[in-house]
Design an enzyme around this catalytic site. Structure first.
Site, PDB file in Angstrom:
ATOM      1  N   GLU A  71       0.856  -1.184   0.000  1.00 29.54           N
ATOM      2  CA  GLU A  71       0.000   0.000   0.000  1.00 29.54           C
ATOM      3  C   GLU A  71       0.892   1.233   0.000  1.00 29.54           C
ATOM      4  O   GLU A  71       1.968   1.233   0.599  1.00 29.54           O
ATOM      5  CB  GLU A  71      -0.915   0.054   1.241  1.00 29.54           C
ATOM      6  CG  GLU A  71      -2.045  -0.948   1.198  1.00 29.54           C
ATOM      7  CD  GLU A  71      -1.586  -2.351   1.575  1.00 29.54           C
ATOM      8  OE1 GLU A  71      -0.635  -2.450   2.400  1.00 29.54           O
ATOM      9  OE2 GLU A  71      -2.133  -3.332   1.043  1.00 29.54           O
ATOM     10  N   TYR A  83       6.747   2.475  -8.247  1.00 28.77           N
ATOM     11  CA  TYR A  83       6.251   1.096  -8.284  1.00 28.77           C
ATOM     12  C   TYR A  83       5.722   0.727  -9.681  1.00 28.77           C
ATOM     13  O   TYR A  83       5.885  -0.411 -10.119  1.00 28.77           O
ATOM     14  CB  TYR A  83       5.164   0.890  -7.223  1.00 28.77           C
ATOM     15  CG  TYR A  83       5.713   0.907  -5.809  1.00 28.77           C
ATOM     16  CD1 TYR A  83       6.670  -0.016  -5.407  1.00 28.77           C
ATOM     17  CD2 TYR A  83       5.284   1.844  -4.876  1.00 28.77           C
ATOM     18  CE1 TYR A  83       7.192  -0.006  -4.123  1.00 28.77           C
ATOM     19  CE2 TYR A  83       5.794   1.861  -3.586  1.00 28.77           C
ATOM     20  CZ  TYR A  83       6.746   0.939  -3.221  1.00 28.77           C
ATOM     21  OH  TYR A  83       7.261   0.952  -1.950  1.00 28.77           O
TER      22      TYR A  83
HETATM   23  C1  COA Z   1      10.073   5.792  -3.668  1.00 31.03           C
HETATM   24  C2  COA Z   1      11.549   5.500  -3.365  1.00 31.03           C
HETATM   25  C3  COA Z   1      11.658   4.226  -2.539  1.00 31.03           C
HETATM   26  C4  COA Z   1      12.295   5.323  -4.707  1.00 31.03           C
HETATM   27  O1  COA Z   1      13.633   4.907  -4.437  1.00 31.03           O
HETATM   28  P1  COA Z   1      14.843   5.343  -5.420  1.00 31.03           P
HETATM   29  O2  COA Z   1      16.062   4.617  -4.978  1.00 31.03           O
HETATM   30  O3  COA Z   1      14.933   6.813  -5.487  1.00 31.03           O
HETATM   31  O4  COA Z   1      14.316   4.793  -6.830  1.00 31.03           O
HETATM   32  P2  COA Z   1      15.219   4.224  -8.038  1.00 31.03           P
HETATM   33  O5  COA Z   1      16.373   5.156  -8.245  1.00 31.03           O
HETATM   34  O6  COA Z   1      15.525   2.791  -7.796  1.00 31.03           O
HETATM   35  O7  COA Z   1      14.198   4.380  -9.248  1.00 31.03           O
HETATM   36  C5  COA Z   1      13.665   3.301 -10.020  1.00 31.03           C
HETATM   37  C6  COA Z   1      12.790   3.873 -11.107  1.00 31.03           C
HETATM   38  O8  COA Z   1      11.704   4.603 -10.496  1.00 31.03           O
HETATM   39  C7  COA Z   1      11.720   5.951 -10.962  1.00 31.03           C
HETATM   40  N1  COA Z   1      11.370   6.843  -9.857  1.00 31.03           N
HETATM   41  C8  COA Z   1      11.868   6.832  -8.609  1.00 31.03           C
HETATM   42  N2  COA Z   1      11.339   7.827  -7.873  1.00 31.03           N
HETATM   43  C9  COA Z   1      10.498   8.487  -8.714  1.00 31.03           C
HETATM   44  C10 COA Z   1       9.672   9.627  -8.547  1.00 31.03           C
HETATM   45  N3  COA Z   1       9.610  10.307  -7.383  1.00 31.03           N
HETATM   46  N4  COA Z   1       8.930  10.053  -9.586  1.00 31.03           N
HETATM   47  C11 COA Z   1       8.962   9.390 -10.778  1.00 31.03           C
HETATM   48  N5  COA Z   1       9.745   8.277 -11.012  1.00 31.03           N
HETATM   49  C12 COA Z   1      10.506   7.853  -9.958  1.00 31.03           C
HETATM   50  C13 COA Z   1      13.150   6.202 -11.383  1.00 31.03           C
HETATM   51  O9  COA Z   1      13.233   7.257 -12.323  1.00 31.03           O
HETATM   52  C14 COA Z   1      13.525   4.880 -11.991  1.00 31.03           C
HETATM   53  O10 COA Z   1      12.973   4.793 -13.277  1.00 31.03           O
HETATM   54  P3  COA Z   1      13.719   4.014 -14.498  1.00 31.03           P
HETATM   55  O11 COA Z   1      13.196   2.615 -14.419  1.00 31.03           O
HETATM   56  O12 COA Z   1      13.252   4.747 -15.696  1.00 31.03           O
HETATM   57  O13 COA Z   1      15.184   4.100 -14.261  1.00 31.03           O
HETATM   58  C15 COA Z   1      12.209   6.703  -2.626  1.00 31.03           C
HETATM   59  O14 COA Z   1      11.968   7.883  -3.358  1.00 31.03           O
HETATM   60  C16 COA Z   1      11.694   6.917  -1.196  1.00 31.03           C
HETATM   61  O15 COA Z   1      12.197   6.313  -0.255  1.00 31.03           O
HETATM   62  N6  COA Z   1      10.710   7.789  -1.038  1.00 31.03           N
HETATM   63  C17 COA Z   1      10.205   8.129   0.321  1.00 31.03           C
HETATM   64  C18 COA Z   1       9.550   6.949   1.015  1.00 31.03           C
HETATM   65  C19 COA Z   1       8.459   6.333   0.168  1.00 31.03           C
HETATM   66  O16 COA Z   1       7.673   7.025  -0.456  1.00 31.03           O
HETATM   67  N7  COA Z   1       8.432   4.974   0.159  1.00 31.03           N
HETATM   68  C20 COA Z   1       7.489   4.218  -0.655  1.00 31.03           C
HETATM   69  C21 COA Z   1       6.134   4.164  -0.083  1.00 31.03           C
HETATM   70  S1  COA Z   1       6.041   3.001   1.223  1.00 31.03           S
END
Ligand code: COA
Length: 114
Positions: A71, A83
């Site tokens: 979720e 995701y």
């Molecule tokens: C969401 C989160 C886990 C993403 O982690 P990350 O290490 O920055 O993501 P990655 O670098 O592995 O990105 C993987 C893909 O997702 C995309 N992506 C990541 N964050 C994104 C964002 N904010 N908006 C759009 N695309 C995004 C990346 O561009 C990448 O795309 P690609 O397949 O074209 O290369 C991180 O931003 C985070 O911890 N956010 C705060 C906590 C949170 O929201 N957790 C999830 C809900 S429980």
């Protein structure tokens, strides 16, 4: 609690000796549930979130579990994009999931579907 629980996996990512991110997955009877995933803002968009989730997905497949659910806050557009990029589809909206106030979107991935 999760670290001691034999049906949960707690995974950490380190960068330069620092904690850069972590994820917790719980393995249920027919599916696995991603409880938490977070990457330190200093290390975002470097592929750490993807590597954490893909590692957990690999563990699920090894355990014979192919359906992953999670979720996310409906307002967390960035995480919903993240995701989606990793193959998750938005299954349903759950009203009041967070403290009976904030809505969630449930996302699901069937690892057998490419
Ligand atoms: C969401 C989160 C886990 C993403 O982690 P990350 O290490 O920055 O993501 P990655 O670098 O592995 O990105 C993987 C893909 O997702 C995309 N992506 C990541 N964050 C994104 C964002 N904010 N908006 C759009 N695309 C995004 C990346 O561009 C990448 O795309 P690609 O397949 O074209 O290369 C991180 O931003 C985070 O911890 N956010 C705060 C906590 C949170 O929201 N957790 C999830 C809900 S429980």
């Amino acid at each position: 609690m999760h670290i001691r629980h034999h049906e949960s996996v707690v995974l950490t990512a380190r960068a330069g000796g620092e904690l850069a991110g972590f994820a917790i997955m719980q393995f249920l009877d027919t599916s696995a549930h991603l409880d938490l995933l977070a990457v330190d803002p200093r290390y975002e968009l470097l592929g750490i979130g993807r590597r954490l989730l893909e590692w957990l997905e690999g563990t699920a497949v090894t355990a014979g579990t192919f359906v992953i659910t999670l979720e996310v806050r409906a307002t967390n557009v960035g995480a919903r994009w993240f995701y989606s990029r990793l193959g998750y589809r938005e299954a349903r909206r759950i009203a009041g999931y967070y403290c009976r106030v904030e809505n969630a979107v449930q996302m699901v991935r069937d690892l057998r579907v490419i």
